[in-house]
Design a protein around this motif. Structure first.
Motif, PDB file in Angstrom:
ATOM      1  N   PHE A  22       4.011  -0.462 -18.454  1.00 46.78           N
ATOM      2  CA  PHE A  22       2.850  -1.009 -17.747  1.00 46.78           C
ATOM      3  C   PHE A  22       2.954  -0.571 -16.294  1.00 46.78           C
ATOM      4  N   GLY A  23       1.835  -0.708 -15.559  1.00 49.07           N
ATOM      5  CA  GLY A  23       1.917  -0.529 -14.103  1.00 49.07           C
ATOM      6  C   GLY A  23       1.732   0.896 -13.632  1.00 49.07           C
ATOM      7  N   CYS A  24       2.321   1.186 -12.490  1.00 52.50           N
ATOM      8  CA  CYS A  24       1.995   2.408 -11.760  1.00 52.50           C
ATOM      9  C   CYS A  24       2.863   3.594 -12.186  1.00 52.50           C
ATOM     10  N   GLN A  25       2.642   4.723 -11.519  1.00 55.58           N
ATOM     11  CA  GLN A  25       3.381   5.942 -11.858  1.00 55.58           C
ATOM     12  C   GLN A  25       4.878   5.810 -11.624  1.00 55.58           C
ATOM     13  N   MET A  26       5.246   4.948 -10.670  1.00 57.08           N
ATOM     14  CA  MET A  26       6.682   4.726 -10.444  1.00 57.08           C
ATOM     15  C   MET A  26       7.328   4.209 -11.728  1.00 57.08           C
ATOM     16  N   ASN A  27       6.656   3.270 -12.356  1.00 59.02           N
ATOM     17  CA  ASN A  27       7.168   2.713 -13.601  1.00 59.02           C
ATOM     18  C   ASN A  27       7.161   3.757 -14.714  1.00 59.02           C
ATOM     19  N   LYS A  28       6.096   4.557 -14.754  1.00 64.56           N
ATOM     20  CA  LYS A  28       6.022   5.592 -15.791  1.00 64.56           C
ATOM     21  C   LYS A  28       7.169   6.572 -15.614  1.00 64.56           C
ATOM     22  N   THR A  65       7.807  -3.284 -16.942  1.00 62.30           N
ATOM     23  CA  THR A  65       6.751  -4.235 -16.607  1.00 62.30           C
ATOM     24  C   THR A  65       6.223  -4.110 -15.183  1.00 62.30           C
ATOM     25  N   CYS A  66       5.041  -4.693 -14.977  1.00 60.18           N
ATOM     26  CA  CYS A  66       4.355  -4.672 -13.684  1.00 60.18           C
ATOM     27  C   CYS A  66       3.919  -6.093 -13.339  1.00 60.18           C
ATOM     28  N   CYS A  67       4.032  -6.487 -12.075  1.00 55.91           N
ATOM     29  CA  CYS A  67       3.588  -7.832 -11.692  1.00 55.91           C
ATOM     30  C   CYS A  67       2.650  -7.781 -10.498  1.00 55.91           C
ATOM     31  N   VAL A  68       1.981  -6.640 -10.292  1.00 48.95           N
ATOM     32  CA  VAL A  68       1.153  -6.502  -9.103  1.00 48.95           C
ATOM     33  C   VAL A  68      -0.042  -7.461  -9.139  1.00 48.95           C
ATOM     34  N   ARG A  69      -0.533  -7.755 -10.354  1.00 49.72           N
ATOM     35  CA  ARG A  69      -1.581  -8.766 -10.521  1.00 49.72           C
ATOM     36  C   ARG A  69      -1.198  -9.702 -11.656  1.00 49.72           C
ATOM     37  N   GLY A 100      11.722  -3.010 -15.119  1.00 50.27           N
ATOM     38  CA  GLY A 100      10.602  -2.868 -14.196  1.00 50.27           C
ATOM     39  C   GLY A 100      10.479  -4.062 -13.266  1.00 50.27           C
ATOM     40  N   CYS A 101       9.265  -4.266 -12.765  1.00 47.79           N
ATOM     41  CA  CYS A 101       9.082  -5.181 -11.629  1.00 47.79           C
ATOM     42  C   CYS A 101       9.178  -6.657 -12.002  1.00 47.79           C
ATOM     43  N   ILE A 102       8.780  -7.034 -13.222  1.00 42.58           N
ATOM     44  CA  ILE A 102       8.956  -8.443 -13.618  1.00 42.58           C
ATOM     45  C   ILE A 102      10.440  -8.725 -13.828  1.00 42.58           C
ATOM     46  N   VAL A 131       9.769  -6.351  -5.012  1.00 45.54           N
ATOM     47  CA  VAL A 131      10.368  -5.933  -6.284  1.00 45.54           C
ATOM     48  C   VAL A 131      10.861  -4.483  -6.278  1.00 45.54           C
ATOM     49  N   ARG A 132      10.509  -3.747  -5.241  1.00 47.54           N
ATOM     50  CA  ARG A 132      10.966  -2.356  -5.165  1.00 47.54           C
ATOM     51  C   ARG A 132      11.859  -2.117  -3.954  1.00 47.54           C
ATOM     52  N   GLY A 133      12.054  -3.126  -3.132  1.00 45.05           N
ATOM     53  CA  GLY A 133      12.987  -3.002  -2.015  1.00 45.05           C
ATOM     54  C   GLY A 133      12.445  -2.189  -0.845  1.00 45.05           C
ATOM     55  N   GLY A 190       5.341   8.008  -4.122  1.00 45.13           N
ATOM     56  CA  GLY A 190       5.911   7.055  -3.179  1.00 45.13           C
ATOM     57  C   GLY A 190       4.867   5.979  -2.950  1.00 45.13           C
ATOM     58  N   GLN A 191       5.275   4.773  -2.573  1.00 43.67           N
ATOM     59  CA  GLN A 191       4.276   3.736  -2.291  1.00 43.67           C
ATOM     60  C   GLN A 191       3.458   4.123  -1.067  1.00 43.67           C
ATOM     61  N   ASN A 192       4.082   4.842  -0.142  1.00 47.86           N
ATOM     62  CA  ASN A 192       3.378   5.344   1.035  1.00 47.86           C
ATOM     63  C   ASN A 192       4.027   6.660   1.416  1.00 47.86           C
TER      64      ASN A 192
HETATM   65 FE1  F3S Z   1       4.151  -0.423  -9.729  1.00 48.06          FE
HETATM   66 FE2  F3S Z   1       3.351  -2.722 -10.708  1.00 48.06          FE
HETATM   67 FE3  F3S Z   1       5.786  -2.462  -9.848  1.00 48.06          FE
HETATM   68  S1  F3S Z   1       2.167  -1.385  -9.466  1.00 48.06           S
HETATM   69  S2  F3S Z   1       5.724  -0.920  -8.256  1.00 48.06           S
HETATM   70  S3  F3S Z   1       4.871  -1.380 -11.572  1.00 48.06           S
HETATM   71  S4  F3S Z   1       4.527  -4.243  -9.571  1.00 48.06           S
END
Ligand code: F3S
Ligand code: SAH
Ligand code: SF4
Length: 453
Positions: free
Chosen positions: A18-24, A55-59, A93-95, A180-182, A211-213
Protein backbone atom coordinates in the motif's frame (compact mmCIF):
# COMPACT_ATOMS: atom_id res chain seq x y z
CA UNK A 1 20.54 -21.84 14.05
CA UNK A 2 19.38 -20.60 10.71
CA UNK A 3 16.64 -22.32 8.82
CA UNK A 4 18.29 -24.65 6.30
CA UNK A 5 18.47 -23.41 2.73
CA UNK A 6 16.45 -26.48 1.75
CA UNK A 7 13.72 -25.60 4.22
CA UNK A 8 13.46 -21.99 3.00
CA UNK A 9 13.07 -23.35 -0.53
CA UNK A 10 9.72 -24.88 0.38
CA UNK A 11 8.36 -21.63 1.79
CA UNK A 12 6.09 -19.49 -0.40
CA UNK A 13 5.44 -15.80 0.21
CA UNK A 14 3.26 -12.97 -0.98
CA UNK A 15 3.87 -9.25 -0.49
CA UNK A 16 0.94 -6.84 -0.56
CA UNK A 17 1.89 -3.19 -0.88
CA UNK A 18 0.00 0.00 0.00
CA UNK A 19 1.05 3.64 -0.11
CA UNK A 20 3.68 5.54 -2.00
CA UNK A 21 6.62 4.65 -4.23
CA UNK A 22 8.91 4.49 -1.21
CA UNK A 23 6.87 1.56 0.04
CA UNK A 24 6.77 -0.03 -3.40
CA UNK A 25 10.50 0.25 -3.57
CA UNK A 26 10.88 -1.24 -0.09
CA UNK A 27 8.67 -4.12 -1.23
CA UNK A 28 11.06 -4.82 -4.08
CA UNK A 29 13.74 -5.26 -1.43
CA UNK A 30 11.56 -7.55 0.66
CA UNK A 31 10.95 -9.71 -2.42
CA UNK A 32 14.67 -9.60 -3.23
CA UNK A 33 15.69 -10.69 0.28
CA UNK A 34 13.17 -13.52 0.52
CA UNK A 35 13.98 -14.80 -2.97
CA UNK A 36 17.69 -14.75 -2.24
CA UNK A 37 16.99 -17.05 0.71
CA UNK A 38 15.31 -19.42 -1.70
CA UNK A 39 11.63 -18.67 -0.92
CA UNK A 40 9.20 -18.59 -3.80
CA UNK A 41 7.02 -15.57 -4.57
CA UNK A 42 3.36 -16.43 -5.27
CA UNK A 43 0.55 -14.28 -6.60
CA UNK A 44 -2.11 -14.83 -3.95
CA UNK A 45 -2.54 -14.96 -0.20
CA UNK A 46 -4.14 -18.43 -0.47
CA UNK A 47 -0.94 -19.96 -1.88
CA UNK A 48 1.39 -18.13 0.50
CA UNK A 49 2.93 -19.54 3.70
CA UNK A 50 4.21 -16.09 4.59
CA UNK A 51 2.21 -12.92 3.87
CA UNK A 52 3.92 -9.54 4.22
CA UNK A 53 1.85 -6.34 4.27
CA UNK A 54 3.76 -3.18 3.43
CA UNK A 55 1.49 -0.57 4.94
CA UNK A 56 0.67 3.14 4.68
CA UNK A 57 -0.86 5.43 7.32
CA UNK A 58 -0.85 8.76 5.50
CA UNK A 59 -4.67 8.84 5.66
CA UNK A 60 -7.13 7.08 7.93
CA UNK A 61 -8.81 5.01 5.22
CA UNK A 62 -5.63 3.00 4.63
CA UNK A 63 -5.34 2.15 8.33
CA UNK A 64 -8.88 0.87 8.57
CA UNK A 65 -8.56 -1.19 5.40
CA UNK A 66 -5.41 -2.92 6.59
CA UNK A 67 -6.87 -4.02 9.91
CA UNK A 68 -9.91 -5.44 8.10
CA UNK A 69 -7.77 -7.29 5.62
CA UNK A 70 -5.49 -8.84 8.21
CA UNK A 71 -8.51 -9.86 10.28
CA UNK A 72 -10.16 -11.71 7.40
CA UNK A 73 -6.97 -13.68 6.86
CA UNK A 74 -7.84 -15.81 9.86
CA UNK A 75 -10.37 -17.58 7.65
CA UNK A 76 -8.03 -18.29 4.73
CA UNK A 77 -6.81 -21.91 5.05
CA UNK A 78 -3.15 -22.77 4.62
CA UNK A 79 -2.26 -24.52 1.35
CA UNK A 80 -1.85 -28.32 1.28
CA UNK A 81 1.73 -29.46 1.85
CA UNK A 82 2.85 -26.21 3.44
CA UNK A 83 6.07 -26.58 5.46
CA UNK A 84 4.83 -24.18 8.14
CA UNK A 85 2.30 -25.17 10.80
CA UNK A 86 0.48 -21.85 10.61
CA UNK A 87 0.52 -19.04 8.06
CA UNK A 88 3.00 -16.37 9.10
CA UNK A 89 1.67 -12.81 8.84
CA UNK A 90 4.04 -9.84 8.92
CA UNK A 91 3.26 -6.13 8.91
CA UNK A 92 5.94 -3.74 7.69
CA UNK A 93 6.02 -0.22 6.32
CA UNK A 94 4.64 2.88 7.99
CA UNK A 95 1.94 1.33 10.20
CA UNK A 96 4.51 -1.17 11.43
CA UNK A 97 6.86 1.69 12.30
CA UNK A 98 4.12 3.75 13.97
CA UNK A 99 2.41 1.06 16.04
CA UNK A 100 5.17 -1.48 16.64
CA UNK A 101 4.22 -4.36 18.94
CA UNK A 102 0.99 -2.50 19.81
CA UNK A 103 -0.41 -4.17 16.67
CA UNK A 104 -0.35 -7.56 18.41
CA UNK A 105 -3.15 -6.37 20.70
CA UNK A 106 -5.64 -5.62 17.93
CA UNK A 107 -4.45 -8.48 15.68
CA UNK A 108 -3.89 -11.58 17.83
CA UNK A 109 -2.94 -13.80 14.87
CA UNK A 110 -0.20 -11.42 13.67
CA UNK A 111 3.34 -12.85 13.97
CA UNK A 112 5.87 -10.22 12.92
CA UNK A 113 6.03 -6.42 12.93
CA UNK A 114 8.95 -4.57 11.37
CA UNK A 115 9.53 -0.86 10.84
CA UNK A 116 10.65 1.25 7.90
CA UNK A 117 14.23 1.16 9.20
CA UNK A 118 14.27 -2.60 9.77
CA UNK A 119 13.81 -4.20 6.37
CA UNK A 120 17.07 -6.10 6.76
CA UNK A 121 15.80 -7.79 9.96
CA UNK A 122 12.77 -9.36 8.29
CA UNK A 123 14.35 -12.72 7.33
CA UNK A 124 15.69 -13.20 10.85
CA UNK A 125 12.35 -12.34 12.43
CA UNK A 126 10.49 -14.73 10.12
CA UNK A 127 12.98 -17.49 10.76
CA UNK A 128 12.61 -17.03 14.49
CA UNK A 129 8.83 -17.37 14.50
CA UNK A 130 8.88 -20.26 12.02
CA UNK A 131 11.34 -22.18 14.23
CA UNK A 132 10.28 -21.17 17.70
CA UNK A 133 6.76 -19.78 17.35
CA UNK A 134 5.68 -16.68 19.27
CA UNK A 135 5.78 -13.16 17.84
CA UNK A 136 8.51 -10.65 17.14
CA UNK A 137 8.54 -6.89 16.59
CA UNK A 138 11.42 -4.65 15.59
CA UNK A 139 10.95 -0.95 14.97
CA UNK A 140 14.17 0.92 15.50
CA UNK A 141 14.12 4.69 15.23
CA UNK A 142 17.15 5.00 12.98
CA UNK A 143 18.52 2.58 10.43
CA UNK A 144 22.18 1.73 10.64
CA UNK A 145 22.65 2.09 6.92
CA UNK A 146 20.81 3.13 3.82
CA UNK A 147 18.80 0.04 2.88
CA UNK A 148 20.35 -0.04 -0.55
CA UNK A 149 22.78 -2.88 0.02
CA UNK A 150 19.84 -5.27 0.31
CA UNK A 151 19.05 -7.45 -2.69
CA UNK A 152 16.12 -6.24 -4.74
CA UNK A 153 13.85 -7.66 -7.42
CA UNK A 154 12.56 -4.92 -9.67
CA UNK A 155 8.91 -5.07 -10.67
CA UNK A 156 9.77 -4.23 -14.29
CA UNK A 157 13.03 -4.89 -16.11
CA UNK A 158 12.91 -1.56 -17.95
CA UNK A 159 12.11 0.81 -15.08
CA UNK A 160 13.85 1.45 -11.79
CA UNK A 161 13.17 3.55 -8.72
CA UNK A 162 16.27 5.09 -7.26
CA UNK A 163 15.94 6.56 -3.76
CA UNK A 164 18.22 9.56 -3.29
CA UNK A 165 16.94 10.58 0.13
CA UNK A 166 14.94 8.85 2.82
CA UNK A 167 12.92 10.55 5.54
CA UNK A 168 11.60 14.08 5.72
CA UNK A 169 12.44 17.20 7.75
CA UNK A 170 9.50 19.35 6.77
CA UNK A 171 6.83 18.45 9.29
CA UNK A 172 3.88 19.79 7.33
CA UNK A 173 1.31 20.03 10.13
CA UNK A 174 -1.10 17.44 8.68
CA UNK A 175 1.49 14.82 7.78
CA UNK A 176 2.57 11.64 9.57
CA UNK A 177 5.42 10.80 7.18
CA UNK A 178 8.27 12.47 9.15
CA UNK A 179 7.24 10.45 12.21
CA UNK A 180 7.29 7.11 10.42
CA UNK A 181 10.17 7.65 8.00
CA UNK A 182 12.54 9.58 10.26
CA UNK A 183 14.84 12.52 9.46
CA UNK A 184 16.04 13.19 5.95
CA UNK A 185 19.23 11.41 4.89
CA UNK A 186 20.88 11.76 1.49
CA UNK A 187 22.90 9.19 -0.38
CA UNK A 188 26.21 10.23 -1.85
CA UNK A 189 26.31 11.46 -5.41
CA UNK A 190 28.83 8.74 -6.29
CA UNK A 191 26.58 6.00 -4.99
CA UNK A 192 23.57 7.37 -6.91
CA UNK A 193 25.58 7.69 -10.12
CA UNK A 194 26.94 4.15 -9.77
CA UNK A 195 23.48 2.72 -9.18
CA UNK A 196 22.08 4.60 -12.18
CA UNK A 197 24.88 3.27 -14.35
CA UNK A 198 24.29 -0.30 -13.20
CA UNK A 199 20.61 0.02 -14.10
CA UNK A 200 21.38 1.35 -17.56
CA UNK A 201 23.86 -1.48 -18.11
CA UNK A 202 21.09 -3.90 -17.13
CA UNK A 203 18.77 -2.45 -19.78
CA UNK A 204 16.71 0.00 -17.72
CA UNK A 205 15.07 2.70 -19.87
CA UNK A 206 13.52 4.87 -17.20
CA UNK A 207 14.82 5.91 -13.77
CA UNK A 208 12.61 7.68 -11.23
CA UNK A 209 14.52 9.39 -8.43
CA UNK A 210 12.70 9.12 -5.13
CA UNK A 211 12.55 11.19 -1.99
CA UNK A 212 9.86 12.89 0.10
CA UNK A 213 11.43 16.18 -0.99
CA UNK A 214 14.11 15.55 -3.60
CA UNK A 215 14.79 19.29 -3.82
CA UNK A 216 16.39 19.40 -0.40
CA UNK A 217 18.87 16.67 -1.38
CA UNK A 218 22.43 17.02 -0.13
CA UNK A 219 22.01 19.44 2.76
CA UNK A 220 23.31 16.79 5.14
CA UNK A 221 26.31 15.85 2.97
CA UNK A 222 29.86 17.15 2.86
CA UNK A 223 30.27 19.81 0.17
CA UNK A 224 26.47 20.15 -0.03
CA UNK A 225 25.84 18.72 -3.50
CA UNK A 226 22.52 19.97 -4.87
CA UNK A 227 19.63 18.17 -6.53
CA UNK A 228 20.58 19.73 -9.89
CA UNK A 229 23.92 17.87 -9.57
CA UNK A 230 22.06 14.59 -9.07
CA UNK A 231 20.04 15.22 -12.22
CA UNK A 232 23.21 15.80 -14.20
CA UNK A 233 24.94 12.74 -12.79
CA UNK A 234 22.02 10.45 -13.56
CA UNK A 235 21.56 11.92 -17.04
CA UNK A 236 25.24 11.12 -17.67
CA UNK A 237 24.49 7.44 -17.05
CA UNK A 238 22.90 7.42 -20.49
CA UNK A 239 19.42 6.55 -19.25
CA UNK A 240 16.72 7.37 -21.78
CA UNK A 241 14.08 8.70 -19.41
CA UNK A 242 14.57 10.45 -16.11
CA UNK A 243 11.81 11.45 -13.68
CA UNK A 244 11.66 12.38 -10.01
CA UNK A 245 9.21 12.64 -7.13
CA UNK A 246 8.41 14.48 -4.97
CA UNK A 247 9.27 18.15 -5.20
CA UNK A 248 8.53 20.63 -2.47
CA UNK A 249 7.75 24.07 -3.96
CA UNK A 250 9.73 25.88 -1.26
CA UNK A 251 12.96 24.16 -2.39
CA UNK A 252 12.54 23.99 -6.18
CA UNK A 253 15.48 26.03 -7.46
CA UNK A 254 16.00 27.91 -10.73
CA UNK A 255 18.87 25.51 -11.47
CA UNK A 256 16.51 22.54 -11.34
CA UNK A 257 13.84 24.36 -13.35
CA UNK A 258 16.45 25.16 -16.02
CA UNK A 259 17.19 21.45 -16.40
CA UNK A 260 13.74 20.97 -17.94
CA UNK A 261 15.00 22.99 -20.88
CA UNK A 262 18.47 21.50 -21.18
CA UNK A 263 18.82 17.98 -19.83
CA UNK A 264 18.46 15.34 -22.56
CA UNK A 265 16.82 12.61 -20.51
CA UNK A 266 14.63 14.69 -18.19
CA UNK A 267 11.00 14.05 -19.15
CA UNK A 268 8.65 17.05 -19.56
CA UNK A 269 6.50 16.23 -16.53
CA UNK A 270 6.60 17.49 -12.97
CA UNK A 271 4.62 16.63 -9.86
CA UNK A 272 4.58 19.76 -7.71
CA UNK A 273 2.20 19.43 -4.74
CA UNK A 274 0.46 22.74 -4.04
CA UNK A 275 -1.78 21.37 -1.21
CA UNK A 276 -3.86 24.58 -1.14
CA UNK A 277 -4.49 27.82 -3.01
CA UNK A 278 -4.86 29.91 0.15
CA UNK A 279 -1.94 31.65 1.85
CA UNK A 280 -3.62 31.31 5.26
CA UNK A 281 -4.04 27.56 4.86
CA UNK A 282 -0.52 27.15 3.45
CA UNK A 283 0.82 28.91 6.54
CA UNK A 284 -1.26 26.71 8.85
CA UNK A 285 0.06 23.69 6.97
CA UNK A 286 3.60 24.95 7.55
CA UNK A 287 4.39 24.74 3.87
CA UNK A 288 6.65 27.80 3.78
CA UNK A 289 5.58 29.26 0.43
CA UNK A 290 2.78 31.48 -0.83
CA UNK A 291 0.38 30.96 -3.70
CA UNK A 292 2.19 33.72 -5.56
CA UNK A 293 5.53 31.94 -5.17
CA UNK A 294 3.94 28.73 -6.44
CA UNK A 295 2.47 30.47 -9.49
CA UNK A 296 5.87 32.02 -10.16
CA UNK A 297 7.43 28.55 -10.26
CA UNK A 298 4.83 27.38 -12.77
CA UNK A 299 5.52 30.41 -14.98
CA UNK A 300 9.26 29.72 -14.93
CA UNK A 301 8.73 26.03 -15.70
CA UNK A 302 6.51 26.88 -18.64
CA UNK A 303 8.96 29.41 -19.97
CA UNK A 304 11.75 26.79 -20.17
CA UNK A 305 9.46 23.91 -21.18
CA UNK A 306 6.19 25.24 -22.65
CA UNK A 307 4.45 21.88 -22.94
CA UNK A 308 5.44 20.51 -19.52
CA UNK A 309 2.76 18.29 -17.96
CA UNK A 310 2.07 19.41 -14.41
CA UNK A 311 0.47 17.41 -11.65
CA UNK A 312 -0.21 18.21 -8.03
CA UNK A 313 -1.66 17.10 -4.69
CA UNK A 314 -4.49 19.05 -3.04
CA UNK A 315 -5.95 18.64 0.43
CA UNK A 316 -9.56 19.78 0.85
CA UNK A 317 -11.02 20.49 4.28
CA UNK A 318 -7.87 21.28 6.27
CA UNK A 319 -8.97 22.51 9.75
CA UNK A 320 -10.29 26.06 9.50
CA UNK A 321 -10.59 26.09 5.68
CA UNK A 322 -13.17 28.77 4.79
CA UNK A 323 -15.20 29.05 1.61
CA UNK A 324 -12.81 31.79 0.52
CA UNK A 325 -9.76 29.59 1.15
CA UNK A 326 -11.33 26.85 -0.92
CA UNK A 327 -12.14 29.29 -3.73
CA UNK A 328 -8.43 30.12 -3.84
CA UNK A 329 -7.65 26.43 -4.31
CA UNK A 330 -10.33 26.05 -6.96
CA UNK A 331 -9.00 29.07 -8.84
CA UNK A 332 -5.41 27.80 -8.73
CA UNK A 333 -6.38 24.39 -10.10
CA UNK A 334 -8.61 25.97 -12.74
CA UNK A 335 -5.95 28.43 -13.89
CA UNK A 336 -2.93 26.14 -13.97
CA UNK A 337 -4.65 23.41 -15.94
CA UNK A 338 -2.96 20.36 -14.47
CA UNK A 339 -2.70 17.10 -16.36
CA UNK A 340 -3.46 15.30 -13.13
CA UNK A 341 -4.46 16.27 -9.60
CA UNK A 342 -4.49 13.92 -6.64
CA UNK A 343 -7.27 15.28 -4.46
CA UNK A 344 -7.53 14.26 -0.82
CA UNK A 345 -9.99 15.06 1.91
CA UNK A 346 -8.06 16.07 5.01
CA UNK A 347 -7.62 13.12 7.33
CA UNK A 348 -6.73 13.70 10.98
CA UNK A 349 -3.52 11.91 11.99
CA UNK A 350 -2.95 11.51 15.73
CA UNK A 351 0.34 12.98 16.84
CA UNK A 352 0.54 15.67 14.14
CA UNK A 353 0.08 19.37 15.01
CA UNK A 354 -3.03 19.70 12.82
CA UNK A 355 -4.78 17.00 14.85
CA UNK A 356 -5.04 19.55 17.68
CA UNK A 357 -6.51 22.31 15.46
CA UNK A 358 -10.19 23.17 15.73
CA UNK A 359 -12.10 21.70 12.84
CA UNK A 360 -15.71 22.83 12.58
CA UNK A 361 -16.45 22.60 8.86
CA UNK A 362 -19.36 20.18 8.34
CA UNK A 363 -18.56 17.01 6.45
CA UNK A 364 -21.16 17.82 3.73
CA UNK A 365 -19.49 21.16 3.02
CA UNK A 366 -16.09 19.50 2.63
CA UNK A 367 -17.59 16.85 0.37
CA UNK A 368 -19.23 19.51 -1.81
CA UNK A 369 -15.90 21.36 -2.13
CA UNK A 370 -14.16 18.11 -2.97
CA UNK A 371 -16.71 17.20 -5.65
CA UNK A 372 -16.54 20.59 -7.33
CA UNK A 373 -12.74 20.38 -7.36
CA UNK A 374 -12.81 16.92 -8.92
CA UNK A 375 -15.06 18.28 -11.66
CA UNK A 376 -12.68 21.06 -12.65
CA UNK A 377 -9.71 18.69 -12.40
CA UNK A 378 -11.31 16.37 -14.95
CA UNK A 379 -12.23 19.22 -17.27
CA UNK A 380 -8.69 20.60 -17.28
CA UNK A 381 -7.08 17.16 -17.61
CA UNK A 382 -9.24 16.49 -20.66
CA UNK A 383 -8.17 19.80 -22.18
CA UNK A 384 -4.50 19.17 -21.42
CA UNK A 385 -4.65 15.85 -23.29
CA UNK A 386 -6.20 17.50 -26.38
CA UNK A 387 -2.84 19.19 -27.00
CA UNK A 388 -1.48 15.81 -28.12
CA UNK A 389 -4.21 14.96 -30.59
CA UNK A 390 -2.61 14.16 -33.98
CA UNK A 391 0.88 14.27 -32.50
CA UNK A 392 3.34 11.38 -32.59
CA UNK A 393 4.56 10.49 -29.13
CA UNK A 394 7.25 8.08 -27.91
CA UNK A 395 5.66 5.42 -25.76
CA UNK A 396 7.51 3.19 -23.32
CA UNK A 397 5.50 -0.03 -23.58
CA UNK A 398 4.53 -1.48 -20.18
CA UNK A 399 2.08 -4.22 -21.09
CA UNK A 400 -1.49 -4.52 -22.31
CA UNK A 401 -4.55 -2.49 -21.34
CA UNK A 402 -6.40 -3.89 -18.33
CA UNK A 403 -9.67 -3.82 -20.25
CA UNK A 404 -8.52 -5.08 -23.61
CA UNK A 405 -5.55 -7.39 -24.08
CA UNK A 406 -5.34 -6.50 -27.78
CA UNK A 407 -4.26 -2.99 -26.82
CA UNK A 408 -0.74 -2.19 -25.74
CA UNK A 409 -0.42 0.17 -22.81
CA UNK A 410 2.50 2.44 -22.09
CA UNK A 411 3.63 5.88 -21.01
CA UNK A 412 4.35 9.01 -23.02
CA UNK A 413 7.15 11.43 -22.06
CA UNK A 414 4.48 13.52 -20.29
CA UNK A 415 3.55 10.38 -18.32
CA UNK A 416 0.18 9.99 -20.03
CA UNK A 417 -1.19 6.48 -20.40
CA UNK A 418 -1.27 5.58 -24.10
CA UNK A 419 -3.16 2.68 -25.66
CA UNK A 420 -2.74 1.37 -29.21
CA UNK A 421 -3.81 -1.84 -30.97
CA UNK A 422 -0.98 -4.36 -31.25
CA UNK A 423 -0.53 -4.79 -35.03
CA UNK A 424 -0.85 -8.27 -36.56
CA UNK A 425 2.48 -10.06 -36.65
CA UNK A 426 3.89 -8.05 -33.72
CA UNK A 427 4.22 -9.85 -30.42
CA UNK A 428 3.85 -8.04 -27.14
CA UNK A 429 7.07 -9.68 -25.90
CA UNK A 430 9.04 -8.06 -28.71
CA UNK A 431 7.97 -4.50 -27.80
CA UNK A 432 7.47 -4.61 -24.03
CA UNK A 433 10.02 -2.39 -22.31
CA UNK A 434 10.92 -0.62 -25.57
CA UNK A 435 10.06 2.90 -26.72
CA UNK A 436 7.82 2.99 -29.80
CA UNK A 437 6.28 5.87 -31.79
CA UNK A 438 2.49 6.15 -31.58
CA UNK A 439 0.28 8.52 -33.56
CA UNK A 440 -2.46 9.88 -31.26
CA UNK A 441 -5.96 9.54 -32.73
CA UNK A 442 -8.05 10.12 -29.63
CA UNK A 443 -7.46 12.09 -26.41
CA UNK A 444 -9.60 11.25 -23.37
CA UNK A 445 -9.42 12.56 -19.82
CA UNK A 446 -7.13 9.88 -18.41
CA UNK A 447 -5.57 8.28 -21.50
CA UNK A 448 -4.63 8.72 -25.14
CA UNK A 449 -5.35 6.23 -27.89
CA UNK A 450 -3.40 5.89 -31.07
CA UNK A 451 -1.79 3.82 -33.78
CA UNK A 452 1.64 2.22 -33.57
CA UNK A 453 3.77 3.56 -36.41
FE1 F3S B 1 4.47 6.54 1.89
FE2 F3S B 1 2.22 6.14 3.17
FE3 F3S B 1 4.48 5.80 4.41
S1 F3S B 1 2.60 7.71 1.72
S2 F3S B 1 5.93 7.17 3.44
S3 F3S B 1 3.73 4.62 2.67
S4 F3S B 1 2.68 6.71 5.29
N1 SAH C 1 6.48 14.07 0.39
C1 SAH C 1 5.48 14.17 -0.56
C2 SAH C 1 4.31 13.20 -0.39
C3 SAH C 1 3.66 13.11 0.92
S1 SAH C 1 2.25 12.09 1.09
C4 SAH C 1 5.08 15.61 -0.62
O1 SAH C 1 5.39 16.39 0.24
O2 SAH C 1 4.46 15.99 -1.58
C5 SAH C 1 1.34 12.41 -0.38
C6 SAH C 1 0.20 13.37 -0.26
O3 SAH C 1 -0.74 12.93 0.69
C7 SAH C 1 0.58 14.75 0.22
O4 SAH C 1 1.11 15.53 -0.80
C8 SAH C 1 -0.73 15.29 0.73
O5 SAH C 1 -1.45 15.93 -0.29
C9 SAH C 1 -1.47 14.04 1.15
N2 SAH C 1 -1.61 13.95 2.60
C10 SAH C 1 -0.61 13.83 3.50
N3 SAH C 1 -1.13 13.81 4.76
C11 SAH C 1 -2.48 13.94 4.62
C12 SAH C 1 -3.55 14.00 5.55
N4 SAH C 1 -3.36 13.95 6.85
N5 SAH C 1 -4.81 14.11 5.06
C13 SAH C 1 -5.02 14.17 3.73
N6 SAH C 1 -4.04 14.13 2.82
C14 SAH C 1 -2.78 14.02 3.25
FE1 SF4 D 1 4.73 15.08 4.54
FE2 SF4 D 1 5.34 17.59 4.05
FE3 SF4 D 1 7.28 15.80 4.31
FE4 SF4 D 1 5.72 15.72 2.19
S1 SF4 D 1 7.11 17.40 2.72
S2 SF4 D 1 6.32 13.99 3.44
S3 SF4 D 1 3.75 16.38 2.98
S4 SF4 D 1 5.87 16.47 5.90
Amino acid sequence: MALQQAAWMDVTFHVQTFGCQMNKHDSERVVGMLESLGCQAVGTIEEADVVVFMTCCVREAADVRLIGQVQTMKNVPLRKGSPVSKRIIAIGGCIGQRDGDGLFKSLPHLDVVFGTNNLASLPGLLEDVIEHGGRRAETLEESKAFPTELPSVREHAWAAWLPITIGCNNFCTYCIVPYVRGREKSRSLEEIAAEAKSYVDAGVKEITLLGQNVNSYGRDLYGKPRFADVLEAVDASGVERLRFATSHPKDLTDQVIAKFGTLRSLMPALHLPAQSGSDEILAAMHRNYTVEHYRGLIDKLRSVCPDIALSTDIIVGFPGETEEDFEGTYRLVDEIGYSQVFTFIYSKREGTPAARMVDTTPREVIQRRFDSLVEVVQKRAFEANQRDLDATVDVLVEGVSKRDSNLLSGKSPKNQTVHAPIPDGVSLESIIGTIVPVHIDEARTWYLRGTLL
